[in-house]
Design an enzyme around this catalytic site. Sequence first.
Site, PDB file in Angstrom:
ATOM      1  N   ASN A 151      37.916  30.012  34.879  1.00  0.00           N
ATOM      2  CA  ASN A 151      37.648  31.446  34.788  1.00  0.00           C
ATOM      3  C   ASN A 151      37.559  31.789  33.305  1.00  0.00           C
ATOM      4  O   ASN A 151      38.560  31.874  32.614  1.00  0.00           O
ATOM      5  CB  ASN A 151      38.796  32.203  35.460  1.00  0.00           C
ATOM      6  CG  ASN A 151      38.614  33.709  35.402  1.00  0.00           C
ATOM      7  OD1 ASN A 151      37.674  34.213  34.787  1.00  0.00           O
ATOM      8  ND2 ASN A 151      39.509  34.424  36.042  1.00  0.00           N
ATOM      9  N   ARG A 153      34.419  30.879  38.283  1.00  0.00           N
ATOM     10  CA  ARG A 153      34.394  32.284  38.665  1.00  0.00           C
ATOM     11  C   ARG A 153      33.278  32.967  37.882  1.00  0.00           C
ATOM     12  O   ARG A 153      33.214  32.868  36.652  1.00  0.00           O
ATOM     13  CB  ARG A 153      35.715  32.946  38.321  1.00  0.00           C
ATOM     14  CG  ARG A 153      35.681  34.410  38.632  1.00  0.00           C
ATOM     15  CD  ARG A 153      36.825  35.131  38.012  1.00  0.00           C
ATOM     16  NE  ARG A 153      36.782  36.520  38.423  1.00  0.00           N
ATOM     17  CZ  ARG A 153      37.261  37.506  37.690  1.00  0.00           C
ATOM     18  NH1 ARG A 153      37.819  37.262  36.539  1.00  0.00           N
ATOM     19  NH2 ARG A 153      37.186  38.741  38.121  1.00  0.00           N
ATOM     20  N   HIS A 192      36.191  42.095  42.577  1.00  0.00           N
ATOM     21  CA  HIS A 192      37.432  41.533  43.145  1.00  0.00           C
ATOM     22  C   HIS A 192      37.195  40.944  44.530  1.00  0.00           C
ATOM     23  O   HIS A 192      38.131  40.817  45.330  1.00  0.00           O
ATOM     24  CB  HIS A 192      38.538  42.603  43.312  1.00  0.00           C
ATOM     25  CG  HIS A 192      39.078  43.159  42.029  1.00  0.00           C
ATOM     26  ND1 HIS A 192      39.396  44.490  41.883  1.00  0.00           N
ATOM     27  CD2 HIS A 192      39.382  42.559  40.856  1.00  0.00           C
ATOM     28  CE1 HIS A 192      39.862  44.698  40.661  1.00  0.00           C
ATOM     29  NE2 HIS A 192      39.854  43.537  40.012  1.00  0.00           N
ATOM     30  N   LEU A 197      45.614  45.936  43.269  1.00  0.00           N
ATOM     31  CA  LEU A 197      46.072  46.871  42.245  1.00  0.00           C
ATOM     32  C   LEU A 197      46.602  46.097  41.044  1.00  0.00           C
ATOM     33  O   LEU A 197      47.766  45.689  41.007  1.00  0.00           O
ATOM     34  CB  LEU A 197      47.165  47.791  42.818  1.00  0.00           C
ATOM     35  CG  LEU A 197      46.841  48.484  44.158  1.00  0.00           C
ATOM     36  CD1 LEU A 197      48.012  49.328  44.628  1.00  0.00           C
ATOM     37  CD2 LEU A 197      45.582  49.343  44.046  1.00  0.00           C
ATOM     38  N   ARG A 202      40.907  52.317  32.630  1.00  0.00           N
ATOM     39  CA  ARG A 202      39.587  52.795  33.079  1.00  0.00           C
ATOM     40  C   ARG A 202      39.741  54.086  33.893  1.00  0.00           C
ATOM     41  O   ARG A 202      40.679  54.203  34.678  1.00  0.00           O
ATOM     42  CB  ARG A 202      38.906  51.742  33.965  1.00  0.00           C
ATOM     43  CG  ARG A 202      38.488  50.515  33.205  1.00  0.00           C
ATOM     44  CD  ARG A 202      37.864  49.481  34.131  1.00  0.00           C
ATOM     45  NE  ARG A 202      38.376  48.162  33.820  1.00  0.00           N
ATOM     46  CZ  ARG A 202      38.356  47.135  34.653  1.00  0.00           C
ATOM     47  NH1 ARG A 202      37.830  47.259  35.856  1.00  0.00           N
ATOM     48  NH2 ARG A 202      38.848  45.974  34.282  1.00  0.00           N
ATOM     49  N   PHE A 205      52.423  49.460  34.175  1.00  0.00           N
ATOM     50  CA  PHE A 205      53.164  50.256  35.151  1.00  0.00           C
ATOM     51  C   PHE A 205      54.679  50.132  34.998  1.00  0.00           C
ATOM     52  O   PHE A 205      55.413  51.023  35.397  1.00  0.00           O
ATOM     53  CB  PHE A 205      52.710  49.911  36.577  1.00  0.00           C
ATOM     54  CG  PHE A 205      51.482  50.675  36.968  1.00  0.00           C
ATOM     55  CD1 PHE A 205      50.297  50.512  36.263  1.00  0.00           C
ATOM     56  CD2 PHE A 205      51.501  51.590  38.012  1.00  0.00           C
ATOM     57  CE1 PHE A 205      49.159  51.236  36.587  1.00  0.00           C
ATOM     58  CE2 PHE A 205      50.381  52.326  38.354  1.00  0.00           C
ATOM     59  CZ  PHE A 205      49.204  52.144  37.639  1.00  0.00           C
ATOM     60  N   ARG A 206      55.129  49.019  34.402  1.00  0.00           N
ATOM     61  CA  ARG A 206      56.584  48.903  34.185  1.00  0.00           C
ATOM     62  C   ARG A 206      57.036  49.954  33.181  1.00  0.00           C
ATOM     63  O   ARG A 206      58.046  50.628  33.379  1.00  0.00           O
ATOM     64  CB  ARG A 206      56.931  47.494  33.682  1.00  0.00           C
ATOM     65  CG  ARG A 206      56.865  46.467  34.785  1.00  0.00           C
ATOM     66  CD  ARG A 206      56.812  45.063  34.240  1.00  0.00           C
ATOM     67  NE  ARG A 206      55.511  44.809  33.606  1.00  0.00           N
ATOM     68  CZ  ARG A 206      55.008  43.609  33.385  1.00  0.00           C
ATOM     69  NH1 ARG A 206      55.697  42.552  33.702  1.00  0.00           N
ATOM     70  NH2 ARG A 206      53.821  43.455  32.826  1.00  0.00           N
ATOM     71  N   GLU A 237      51.710  43.647  44.053  1.00  0.00           N
ATOM     72  CA  GLU A 237      52.700  42.625  44.423  1.00  0.00           C
ATOM     73  C   GLU A 237      54.101  42.993  43.950  1.00  0.00           C
ATOM     74  O   GLU A 237      55.089  42.554  44.542  1.00  0.00           O
ATOM     75  CB  GLU A 237      52.295  41.267  43.810  1.00  0.00           C
ATOM     76  CG  GLU A 237      51.060  40.680  44.461  1.00  0.00           C
ATOM     77  CD  GLU A 237      50.455  39.513  43.671  1.00  0.00           C
ATOM     78  OE1 GLU A 237      51.198  38.821  42.944  1.00  0.00           O
ATOM     79  OE2 GLU A 237      49.234  39.311  43.774  1.00  0.00           O
ATOM     80  N   GLU A 273      42.945  33.804  43.854  1.00  0.00           N
ATOM     81  CA  GLU A 273      41.492  33.687  43.711  1.00  0.00           C
ATOM     82  C   GLU A 273      41.096  32.247  43.412  1.00  0.00           C
ATOM     83  O   GLU A 273      40.053  31.778  43.855  1.00  0.00           O
ATOM     84  CB  GLU A 273      41.019  34.628  42.594  1.00  0.00           C
ATOM     85  CG  GLU A 273      41.104  36.091  43.009  1.00  0.00           C
ATOM     86  CD  GLU A 273      41.124  37.064  41.845  1.00  0.00           C
ATOM     87  OE1 GLU A 273      42.168  37.155  41.169  1.00  0.00           O
ATOM     88  OE2 GLU A 273      40.116  37.744  41.612  1.00  0.00           O
TER      89      GLU A 273
END
Length: 398
Positions: A7, A91, A180, A209, A241, A284-285, A334, A384
Site C-alpha cells: 500500500n 492497493r 474504502h 470511521l 475533511r 478523537f482521543r 474499533e 484490508e
Amino acid sequence: MKILVINCGSSSLKYQLLDMNGEKLLCKGLVERIGIEGSRIKHDTTGKDRVIIEEPMEDHKRALGLVLKALVDENHGAIKSMDEIGAVGHRVVHGGETFSSSVVIDDEVMKVLYECAELAPLHNPPNITGIEACQELMPSTPMVAVFDTAFHQTMDPENYIYPIPFEYYEKYKIRRYGFHGTSHKYVSLRAAELLDKDIKDLNIVTCHLGNGASVCAVQGGKSIATSMGFTPLEGLAMGTRSGDIDPAIIPFIMDKEGLTFDEVNEMLNKKSGVLGISGLSSDFRDLEEAAENGNKRAKLALDVFVSRVKKYVGAYAATMCGIDALIFTAGIGENSSYVREKICEGLECLNIRIDSELNKVRGEEAQLNKDLTSASIFVIPTNEELMIARDTLELVTK
Ligand code: ADP
C-alpha cells in the site's frame, strides 16, 4: 502461496507478507519519509522483536529494495528467498468505472491506471510508483491491483449520478465512486460469517470511521450506496475533511477570504472536519478528553461527527428498508466506545439497541447488542490487507 501486499503513499509504504496457507501474517511494516531526510522502516516479523531500519531512501524503488532485503534477512526476516513470494497485491485507490473487481496487472491495466490518476491525483500516482518499483525488482512475479472503488461499482445510477448537468458525467466522469471498498467488503463478509447467515439475505450498514470515514449500505453482499463521492471528501465530517457542505459556501469563502483553488482545496481537506470545528485536534482521543474536561468546541466537533453518521445510518436503513447488522470498524469505530454509544443513542426506532457493558470493548471483534431480537451490532477490526491478499491469490491461481 505467500503473498506480499503493498500500500504505497506519496512518502510512505505499508507492507504485509501473508502465508495464504492458513492466512497467517508473516511480516508487516511501514516505511516512512521516502524521499525525505530521516527515512526509516519499522519492520515486524511475527514472533520476533521489531527492528527499525534507518537508511536514506531517495525513492520508492530504494525503499522497496530495502523491504525485500528485510523480508529475506537471516535474523529478522520471514522467508529464505524472494522466490518464495508467489504474487504481489497492490492497493490502488481509484479504478474509475473500468474496474469493478481486482485485476492482474498488465500493460493495458497500467495504461488505464494512468488515465484514472486524473480522478485521484493525490493517491493514484504513488500507487502507480509502487507497482512500477515492484515490477522492476520482481519482474517475473505476478501482480494484482485491488481498488478502493471497485466494491461500489454495483451502485445503481440513482445513487451515483449527481444532480448537475449530465454532460459533466459524460465528459469528465464526474459521479459518485465511493472509497474504502475493500474495508466495507471485508467487514460485511465477516459479519455474515459471525451471524452464520448467507450474506445474500442481509441488509448491513458498515461504518468505517478512521481519519477518513465513510458509511456504506451493503444489501445482499453488494454496495448499493456509500457516503464518499467523486472524491473521498464527501460524506461524513472527518478528521480534517469537511464532508458534506452546502456547495455555495465554497465560492462565498473564496470571495471573502481571497482564496485560490489550491487554498480552498487545502482548507476543505486539511483544515476542516473535527479539527476545523474544535480548533484543537483531529484525533478523537484528544477530543474526547478535552470534551470531558469541559472544552465546548471539542464536544461540538464530536456531536457534529456523530450526528452525520446517524444521518447516514438512517438514510441507508430507508434505502434498504431496515438493518440486520450495523458494523463499526477502523480507528474510531474499533476503539471509541463513546462515539459508538452516541451514534446508536436514539436509534431504537431502527431496532438498534447497543449494550453499554458490551460496548466497552476496544480493538477486537465483538457483538454489542445483548437483545438478540434487535439488529446485530458488531465491532469488526478491518483487514484490508487480507482482503487484498485473498483477491490476489484467487486471480493468480485461476
Ligand atoms: P486512517 O487509516 O484513516 O489514517 P485509522 O483507521 O487509523 O485512520 O483511525 C485513526 C483515528 O482513530 C484517529 O482519529 C484516532 O484518534 C482514532 N482512535 C484510535 N484509537 C482511539 C481510541 N482509543 N479512542 C478514540 N479514537 C481512537
